[in-house]
Design a protein around this motif. Sequence first.
Motif, PDB file in Angstrom:
ATOM      1  N   HIS A   1       0.839  -1.213   0.000  1.00 56.56           N
ATOM      2  CA  HIS A   1       0.000   0.000   0.000  1.00 56.56           C
ATOM      3  C   HIS A   1       0.869   1.257   0.000  1.00 56.56           C
ATOM      4  N   TYR A   2       1.879   1.270   0.853  1.00 56.83           N
ATOM      5  CA  TYR A   2       2.738   2.457   0.942  1.00 56.83           C
ATOM      6  C   TYR A   2       3.632   2.591  -0.285  1.00 56.83           C
ATOM      7  N   LEU A   3       3.989   1.491  -0.919  1.00 57.25           N
ATOM      8  CA  LEU A   3       4.754   1.563  -2.171  1.00 57.25           C
ATOM      9  C   LEU A   3       3.906   2.195  -3.276  1.00 57.25           C
ATOM     10  N   GLU A   4       2.636   1.835  -3.346  1.00 55.28           N
ATOM     11  CA  GLU A   4       1.734   2.410  -4.348  1.00 55.28           C
ATOM     12  C   GLU A   4       1.627   3.926  -4.187  1.00 55.28           C
ATOM     13  N   LYS A   5       1.615   4.385  -2.957  1.00 58.03           N
ATOM     14  CA  LYS A   5       1.478   5.811  -2.703  1.00 58.03           C
ATOM     15  C   LYS A   5       2.697   6.594  -3.178  1.00 58.03           C
ATOM     16  N   ARG A   6       3.818   5.916  -3.387  1.00 60.91           N
ATOM     17  CA  ARG A   6       5.030   6.604  -3.859  1.00 60.91           C
ATOM     18  C   ARG A   6       5.043   6.766  -5.375  1.00 60.91           C
ATOM     19  N   ARG A   7       4.089   6.134  -6.030  1.00 58.94           N
ATOM     20  CA  ARG A   7       3.913   6.290  -7.483  1.00 58.94           C
ATOM     21  C   ARG A   7       5.199   5.979  -8.249  1.00 58.94           C
ATOM     22  N   ASP A   8       5.546   6.799  -9.248  1.00 61.56           N
ATOM     23  CA  ASP A   8       6.675   6.502 -10.136  1.00 61.56           C
ATOM     24  C   ASP A   8       8.020   6.454  -9.419  1.00 61.56           C
ATOM     25  N   VAL A   9       8.108   7.073  -8.257  1.00 63.90           N
ATOM     26  CA  VAL A   9       9.370   7.063  -7.512  1.00 63.90           C
ATOM     27  C   VAL A   9       9.811   5.633  -7.192  1.00 63.90           C
ATOM     28  N   VAL A  10       8.839   4.743  -7.032  1.00 67.94           N
ATOM     29  CA  VAL A  10       9.151   3.378  -6.608  1.00 67.94           C
ATOM     30  C   VAL A  10       9.543   2.467  -7.774  1.00 67.94           C
ATOM     31  N   ILE A  11       9.281   2.887  -9.000  1.00 65.67           N
ATOM     32  CA  ILE A  11       9.495   1.999 -10.150  1.00 65.67           C
ATOM     33  C   ILE A  11      10.962   1.607 -10.345  1.00 65.67           C
ATOM     34  N   PRO A  12      11.922   2.541 -10.251  1.00 68.87           N
ATOM     35  CA  PRO A  12      13.320   2.098 -10.350  1.00 68.87           C
ATOM     36  C   PRO A  12      13.689   1.077  -9.269  1.00 68.87           C
ATOM     37  N   ALA A  13      13.125   1.226  -8.086  1.00 70.84           N
ATOM     38  CA  ALA A  13      13.416   0.284  -7.000  1.00 70.84           C
ATOM     39  C   ALA A  13      12.841  -1.103  -7.306  1.00 70.84           C
ATOM     40  N   ILE A  14      11.643  -1.146  -7.912  1.00 72.11           N
ATOM     41  CA  ILE A  14      11.058  -2.435  -8.293  1.00 72.11           C
ATOM     42  C   ILE A  14      11.872  -3.073  -9.414  1.00 72.11           C
ATOM     43  N   GLN A  15      12.292  -2.248 -10.355  1.00 71.72           N
ATOM     44  CA  GLN A  15      13.130  -2.748 -11.442  1.00 71.72           C
ATOM     45  C   GLN A  15      14.432  -3.321 -10.889  1.00 71.72           C
ATOM     46  N   GLU A  16      15.002  -2.632  -9.928  1.00 72.85           N
ATOM     47  CA  GLU A  16      16.234  -3.092  -9.305  1.00 72.85           C
ATOM     48  C   GLU A  16      16.012  -4.376  -8.516  1.00 72.85           C
ATOM     49  N   ALA A  17      14.812  -4.503  -7.909  1.00 70.87           N
ATOM     50  CA  ALA A  17      14.493  -5.701  -7.129  1.00 70.87           C
ATOM     51  C   ALA A  17      14.486  -6.950  -8.003  1.00 70.87           C
ATOM     52  N   PHE A  18      14.098  -6.794  -9.269  1.00 67.22           N
ATOM     53  CA  PHE A  18      14.084  -7.942 -10.175  1.00 67.22           C
ATOM     54  C   PHE A  18      15.459  -8.235 -10.774  1.00 67.22           C
ATOM     55  N   SER A  19      16.410  -7.346 -10.530  1.00 68.11           N
ATOM     56  CA  SER A  19      17.771  -7.584 -11.012  1.00 68.11           C
ATOM     57  C   SER A  19      18.646  -8.221  -9.942  1.00 68.11           C
ATOM     58  N   ARG A  20      18.142  -8.292  -8.718  1.00 65.49           N
ATOM     59  CA  ARG A  20      18.886  -8.905  -7.621  1.00 65.49           C
ATOM     60  C   ARG A  20      18.041 -10.011  -6.984  1.00 65.49           C
ATOM     61  N   ASP A  21      18.705 -10.894  -6.277  1.00 68.22           N
ATOM     62  CA  ASP A  21      18.003 -11.966  -5.551  1.00 68.22           C
ATOM     63  C   ASP A  21      17.000 -12.682  -6.452  1.00 68.22           C
ATOM     64  N   THR A  22      17.443 -13.032  -7.653  1.00 65.62           N
ATOM     65  CA  THR A  22      16.514 -13.617  -8.635  1.00 65.62           C
ATOM     66  C   THR A  22      15.955 -14.957  -8.185  1.00 65.62           C
ATOM     67  N   GLU A  23      16.646 -15.626  -7.281  1.00 66.58           N
ATOM     68  CA  GLU A  23      16.126 -16.884  -6.747  1.00 66.58           C
ATOM     69  C   GLU A  23      14.775 -16.684  -6.078  1.00 66.58           C
ATOM     70  N   PHE A  24      14.546 -15.456  -5.613  1.00 67.84           N
ATOM     71  CA  PHE A  24      13.321 -15.155  -4.866  1.00 67.84           C
ATOM     72  C   PHE A  24      12.257 -14.483  -5.728  1.00 67.84           C
ATOM     73  N   ASP A  25      12.431 -14.477  -7.029  1.00 61.83           N
ATOM     74  CA  ASP A  25      11.439 -13.865  -7.912  1.00 61.83           C
ATOM     75  C   ASP A  25      10.022 -14.415  -7.721  1.00 61.83           C
ATOM     76  N   PRO A  26       9.847 -15.719  -7.415  1.00 61.02           N
ATOM     77  CA  PRO A  26       8.469 -16.207  -7.231  1.00 61.02           C
ATOM     78  C   PRO A  26       7.697 -15.510  -6.121  1.00 61.02           C
ATOM     79  N   ILE A  27       8.384 -14.863  -5.164  1.00 62.41           N
ATOM     80  CA  ILE A  27       7.649 -14.178  -4.087  1.00 62.41           C
ATOM     81  C   ILE A  27       7.616 -12.658  -4.297  1.00 62.41           C
TER      82      ILE A  27
END
Length: 437
Positions: A333-359
């Motif tokens: 919920h709080y990530l949604e409220k940050r709007r576009d500011v959070v998108i680079p962080a989500i993109q970065e999240a998929f570039s690291r810890d790829t073993e955990f992508d299913p969650i």
Amino acid sequence: MNTDSNMKFDTMSEADLGPVLELLQGGNPDAIARKAGITKEHLFLIRDDLLAQVERERAKATDAPPKKIGRNDPCPCGSGKKYKHCCLDQHKAAVNAEHSGKAENYPARKAEQAKLIKRIEKAFGLLRSGRYAEAIDRASKLITRYPNEDRLHDIVATGHLYAGKFKAAIDICRHRLAVAESEKSYFIEHGRYRDSEIDQPALSYCYPPLTWLQKYWIALKSRDYQALYPLEENAAIIELVEALKTADDVTRFPENQTQGFELRRNALKETLEKLKSIGPEVIPYLLPLAGKYSWAGLFVPEILSVYPTALATRALIDISMLGFAYASGASLHYLEKRRDVVIPAIQEAFSRDTEFDPIKTGIVSVLGNIQTPAAYDLLLVLLTHEISHIVNWAGDALGKFENVEALPAMVAASERIGGEKMIEAAIRRLKDLENTA
């Protein structure tokens, strides 16, 4: 969950297979069906259909002749005698003994299972009361008899985690994840767990791989959060954090669920406001609470939400992956409220810890709720992800944009992963929009 009962084990996603696994391990069918979003009758229908498939596959794999053996037919053992004068009586006796043994064994297994559940509940109670060494000792002794009982391994891992023995917890979670993957493969092939029969309950409860993946993530993040803890403590912050931890005092707050949360929030309102105003230096003090399933940990996302720092954003993403119902939902919920500011962080999240992508499906859904051009572009990229689970969620999120230009990419992605429910529903909605335009 897919509502088509005519499915095959090897093509089912974990979301589809999980409820059947729980049911076959003696879980409550009403609770399982409610969680899966289907009726109890349909859950039973899926179970029966899949078990029938297993029996058909077993029949194909046996050395028995393709047709029924007549009494006067030659015995299949190759003796040259008629079946009735050779192996017929022996085969009948074996079948009768098997059926008799199962009938006699069923009540004993049920009784043993009930006794085991009580022992597990007591061990979990020790964990909740902070008696970690006792919980570990009791669960470890039971593991010698029930080596595949994941609830016992969970108790041992959690006990080590809460006691600050992160390596021990990480090693257990990583090992049990590998076992869960193997057990799932065995179930797909045989229609049962290793310690159960097709018509009898398993003595041990096996977690699905996704559960152990989350627990593995919790153990890793708890270790990371402890490493971020300041070497020189700020006494004022420590005092506030200790006040926040009183939310876990059941003698002060005996209430549970939503009522319990609101009562705690009102009682700790002043503490929460101070933690929100003290500055981002409070974050490393709060993060160790996030890795523990506790009332105090539920308030961490709310406090993080006021700090527009990269550490706070990344922490909200990480907490969303822990699987703690309220805390994970609040983080999204709080990530949604940050709007576009959070998108680079989500993109970065998929570039690291790829073993955990299913969650990471929760942060995929965030993109669908933000509905900005940057979110749309990232979802198109996620349609090419190698994990069908992520593709399915990305398709669902893209459908919320109601942009028919996404249809070709969504159709191609759906065909690649075998047409899962969420993306297929999104495709149908977009095609309806296209036809009515």
